[in-house]
Design an enzyme around this catalytic site. Structure first.
Site, PDB file in Angstrom:
ATOM      1  N   ASP A 142       0.830  -1.201   0.000  1.00  0.00           N
ATOM      2  CA  ASP A 142       0.000   0.000   0.000  1.00  0.00           C
ATOM      3  C   ASP A 142       0.866   1.252   0.000  1.00  0.00           C
ATOM      4  O   ASP A 142       1.998   1.253   0.484  1.00  0.00           O
ATOM      5  CB  ASP A 142      -0.974   0.012   1.177  1.00  0.00           C
ATOM      6  CG  ASP A 142      -0.292  -0.083   2.536  1.00  0.00           C
ATOM      7  OD1 ASP A 142       0.718  -0.816   2.655  1.00  0.00           O
ATOM      8  OD2 ASP A 142      -0.742   0.579   3.492  1.00  0.00           O
ATOM      9  N   GLU A 151       0.179  -1.012   5.969  1.00  0.00           N
ATOM     10  CA  GLU A 151       1.240  -0.359   6.736  1.00  0.00           C
ATOM     11  C   GLU A 151       1.023   1.144   6.805  1.00  0.00           C
ATOM     12  O   GLU A 151       1.273   1.759   7.822  1.00  0.00           O
ATOM     13  CB  GLU A 151       2.605  -0.669   6.110  1.00  0.00           C
ATOM     14  CG  GLU A 151       3.787  -0.394   7.036  1.00  0.00           C
ATOM     15  CD  GLU A 151       4.270   1.048   7.008  1.00  0.00           C
ATOM     16  OE1 GLU A 151       5.028   1.440   7.914  1.00  0.00           O
ATOM     17  OE2 GLU A 151       3.904   1.807   6.076  1.00  0.00           O
TER      18      GLU A 151
END
Length: 375
Positions: free
Chosen positions: A68, A133
């Site tokens: 991400d 994250e």
């Protein structure tokens, strides 16, 4: 074009704004499965994760990272489309270039090269990859680590691909991080007319002296390996929008990045004690983002330092600076954790970029780490 650069661009072209993955992990899984990795896709909520292993027994070496990326910010400030990887003058531009799709690509291609050269390598190579994250970090690495702990699986050595370098590739590696402890503060007042302050209680005025003391406070001097504890306010809101109304409530968010000389209970007691001393009527909700962790000198840091020196001619600086990383979830498994990645100067900014030469250098460094530990 190198295989690592090609894979980096493939991953960058996918709009994986947290917690979306947009097929990044499928690309990685396909490459690892072709090497004979055992793949475990692990979806928690709307977060994609996977755990992959190659080999048997210990020691277990793990590459960890995230697919991400943060939102783009104002598109008009980008010189190129953030999801169309663009190379100009030897620099690759686009969201995720540095944080951390170049790191993911280097992990995969270094592993392909290493397994090809050493199919019967010692121990186990693992990948722990998440798409959570840059977001809440609840259903990502944290959940996978909980699963591994429940199965009594361990990680001995972990390299996290976060962009750790400061001025040149490999000049700095992270061997720990400070803890992160946050508070959501509500200051209670009494709303009223600005012309009749005696009939109201302004929470902005009440908080101001306490906030001044909190921001001026020297919390500690840190340690040999950790920066001092710091206090920062990230959000502060009060008022109705009307110029003649004293607000009845103030809301603030703050964060303490703390060194191991502090405890969460001690920080909480200090903050709340200062607020009470100044007569602030308040409530606080406390949140723990991560405990501090530190990897002392040992096999992993030695192997990483030697891997870098083989490419650059110099050993890296060891640092615990910066924000938190998913290493905070992995370290409690008993793992030595080191973060090694490209230069971090452009991360989370518009026009995020990485030098193409850094991508290939990182591939070679990761290959050297595997060779130093498992060949």
């Amino acid at each position: 074009m190198s295989h690592t650069l090609e894979l980096t661009q493939n991953l960058m072209a996918r709009r994986s704004v947290t917690p979306a993955d947009e097929g990044c992990q499928a690309v990685m899984i396909e490459r690892l499965a072709a090497l004979g990795f055992k793949i475990e896709p692990l979806r928690y909520g709307n977060v994609e994760n996977f755990w992959a292993t190659h080999g048997n027994g210990g020691p277990v070496f793990c590459f960890a990272g995230h697919t991400d990326v943060v939102p783009t910010g104002p598109l008009e400030e980008w010189r190129t489309d953030p999801f169309v990887p663009t190379i100009r003058d030897g620099i690759l531009y686009g969201r995720g270039a540095a944080d951390m799709k170049s790191g993911l690509a280097a992990m995969v291609t270094a592993t392909e090269e290493f397994v090809g050269a050493h199919p019967g390598h010692k121990g186990t190579i693992a990948f722990l990859i998440t798409s959570d994250e840059e977001g809440p970090s609840i259903d990502g690495t944290k959940r996978v680590v909980e699963m591994l702990a429940a199965r009594r699986e361990r990680i001995d050595w972990c390299v996290v691909g976060e962009p750790s370098s400061e001025g040149a590739i490999g000049d700095t590696i992270k061997v720990g991080r400070r803890g992160s402890f946050s508070g959501r503060l509500t200051v209670h007042g009494v709303q009223g007319h600005v012309a009749y302050p005696q009939l109201a209680e302004n929470p902005v005025h009440t908080l101001a002296p306490a906030l001044a003391e909190l921001t001026r406070r020297v919390w500690d001097a840190g340690t040999e390996h950790f920066q001092p504890t710091s206090f920062q306010v990230s959000n502060l809101n009060a008022g109705t929008g009307a110029p003649n109304v004293i607000p009845g409530e103030l809301k603030a968010r703050f964060n303490l990045r703390y060194s191991p000389v502090q405890t969460q209970d001690g920080l909480k007691e200090t903050v709340e004690g200062i607020l009470r001393k100044h007569g602030v009527r308040f409530t606080i909700e406390w949140y723990v983002s991560g405990e501090p962790f530190y990897t002392p000198a040992g096999p992993l840091s030695d192997a990483v330092g030697a891997a870098i020196a083989d490419i650059t001619g110099s050993r890296p600086k060891l640092s615990t600076g910066g924000g938190t990383s998913d290493g905070r979830f992995i370290a409690p498994l008993g793992a030595q954790v080191v973060e090694l990645g490209v230069v971090n100067a452009s991360i989370h900014k518009v026009n995020e970029s990485v030098r193409v030469a850094e991508i290939d250098a990182l591939h070679r460094m990761y290959f050297n780490v595997l060779r130093n530990l498992l060949a």
